[in-house]
Design a protein around this motif. Structure first.
Motif, PDB file in Angstrom:
ATOM      1  N   GLU A 103       0.854  -1.187   0.000  1.00 42.31           N
ATOM      2  CA  GLU A 103       0.000   0.000   0.000  1.00 42.31           C
ATOM      3  C   GLU A 103       0.889   1.234   0.000  1.00 42.31           C
ATOM      4  N   VAL A 104       0.644   2.149  -0.945  1.00 42.64           N
ATOM      5  CA  VAL A 104       1.443   3.365  -1.041  1.00 42.64           C
ATOM      6  C   VAL A 104       0.549   4.589  -0.926  1.00 42.64           C
ATOM      7  N   ASP A 105       1.148   5.720  -0.547  1.00 42.07           N
ATOM      8  CA  ASP A 105       0.383   6.957  -0.461  1.00 42.07           C
ATOM      9  C   ASP A 105       0.390   7.659  -1.816  1.00 42.07           C
ATOM     10  N   LYS A 106      -0.170   8.867  -1.876  1.00 41.79           N
ATOM     11  CA  LYS A 106      -0.318   9.583  -3.144  1.00 41.79           C
ATOM     12  C   LYS A 106       1.020   9.943  -3.773  1.00 41.79           C
ATOM     13  N   ASP A 107       2.096   9.961  -2.953  1.00 46.33           N
ATOM     14  CA  ASP A 107       3.430  10.274  -3.459  1.00 46.33           C
ATOM     15  C   ASP A 107       4.216   9.026  -3.812  1.00 46.33           C
ATOM     16  N   GLY A 108       3.563   7.867  -3.697  1.00 44.42           N
ATOM     17  CA  GLY A 108       4.230   6.619  -4.016  1.00 44.42           C
ATOM     18  C   GLY A 108       5.073   6.048  -2.905  1.00 44.42           C
ATOM     19  N   GLU A 109       4.965   6.631  -1.703  1.00 46.14           N
ATOM     20  CA  GLU A 109       5.732   6.141  -0.565  1.00 46.14           C
ATOM     21  C   GLU A 109       5.022   4.950   0.078  1.00 46.14           C
ATOM     22  N   LEU A 110       5.787   3.935   0.429  1.00 46.64           N
ATOM     23  CA  LEU A 110       5.229   2.742   1.048  1.00 46.64           C
ATOM     24  C   LEU A 110       4.693   3.063   2.446  1.00 46.64           C
ATOM     25  N   VAL A 111       3.435   2.701   2.701  1.00 47.84           N
ATOM     26  CA  VAL A 111       2.843   2.953   4.011  1.00 47.84           C
ATOM     27  C   VAL A 111       2.381   1.675   4.705  1.00 47.84           C
ATOM     28  N   GLY A 112       2.378   0.551   3.988  1.00 48.81           N
ATOM     29  CA  GLY A 112       1.958  -0.690   4.621  1.00 48.81           C
ATOM     30  C   GLY A 112       1.563  -1.732   3.601  1.00 48.81           C
ATOM     31  N   THR A 113       0.757  -2.677   4.038  1.00 52.23           N
ATOM     32  CA  THR A 113       0.231  -3.709   3.151  1.00 52.23           C
ATOM     33  C   THR A 113      -1.265  -3.853   3.401  1.00 52.23           C
TER      34      THR A 113
END
Length: 227
Positions: A103-113
């Protein structure tokens, strides 16, 4: 998958054999749907899942392998696919397939699964000749689109080793959770699966990602209500 879409995509559906979950790296927090809670023997909204709680429900013979998978998820938000057993609060053993994508945020940074559980009939769940598609009230759209849906079910059965019943449960859950018609999901999934067969990465990890993000690539001008 963009985190901004996750609440909509991973909403609980009516298929009690399929349920969603999410792990957030920041805060190390787990969430699960009522269906997944029920698989573990808990009434809705009575327990907050933790890594320790999840591991405590793994079958003793499967616990070490699943613990290694969860450790990588907790540390890195790694995607995974696992077929194993859980033991619910009554001591009943259940066979499950668990799939998660990053799961990534709007900037493409990984935030979880985030992903889903499918409760299987047995460890070696076999295909049953079923008319479940017609019995789920999907009516005309399902009938007209049976070929694409059967192909998508076949892909799910091949990749995850599950029965036609459970494959249809997964498609129905994805349709309800993403508010996209089953036939559109099936058509898109089959098209992308065909392209992914020769992908350099592992077929199952490619398919995990396709399944959990397929709704994002369906043109917005097509009808959105579920079939």
């Amino acid at each position: 998958m963009d985190a901004s879409d996750m609440d909509r995509v991973l909403g609980a559906g009516s298929c009690h054999r399929v349920g969603s979950f999410r792990f957030t790296l920041r805060g190390q927090q787990w969430e699960w749907s009522d269906e997944v809670a029920a698989m573990h023997g808990y009434p809705p909204a009575t327990v907050t899942p933790t890594t320790e709680l999840l591991l405590s429900h793994k079958h003793p013979d499967d616990r070490a392998e699943v613990a290694a998978t969860l450790a990588e998820t907790v540390e890195k938000g790694a995607p995974f696919c696992s077929r194993h057993r859980i033991v619910d609060t009554t001591g009943h053993t259940r066979h499950v397939l668990v799939v998660a994508d990053q799961e990534v945020d709007k900037d493409g940074e990984l935030v979880g699964t985030a992903g889903f559980y499918v409760e299987l009939d047995s460890e070696t769940e076999l295909d049953n000749d079923t008319q479940q598609a017609e019995s789920q009230g999907t009516l005309a759209d399902i009938v007209r689109s049976r070929a694409a849906i059967e192909q998508a079910k076949g892909a799910l059965m091949l990749v995850y080793g599950i029965s036609a019943d459970r494959a249809f449960d997964v498609l129905t859950w994805r349709s309800q959770a993403s508010n996209v018609k089953i036939r559109l999901l099936a058509q898109q999934l089959v098209a992308e699966f065909t392209e992914a067969v020769n992908a350099p990465s592992g077929l199952r990890s490619v398919f995990d990602h396709l399944l959990l993000t397929v709704h994002e690539r369906i043109p917005h001008d097509l009808e959105r209500p579920t079939a």
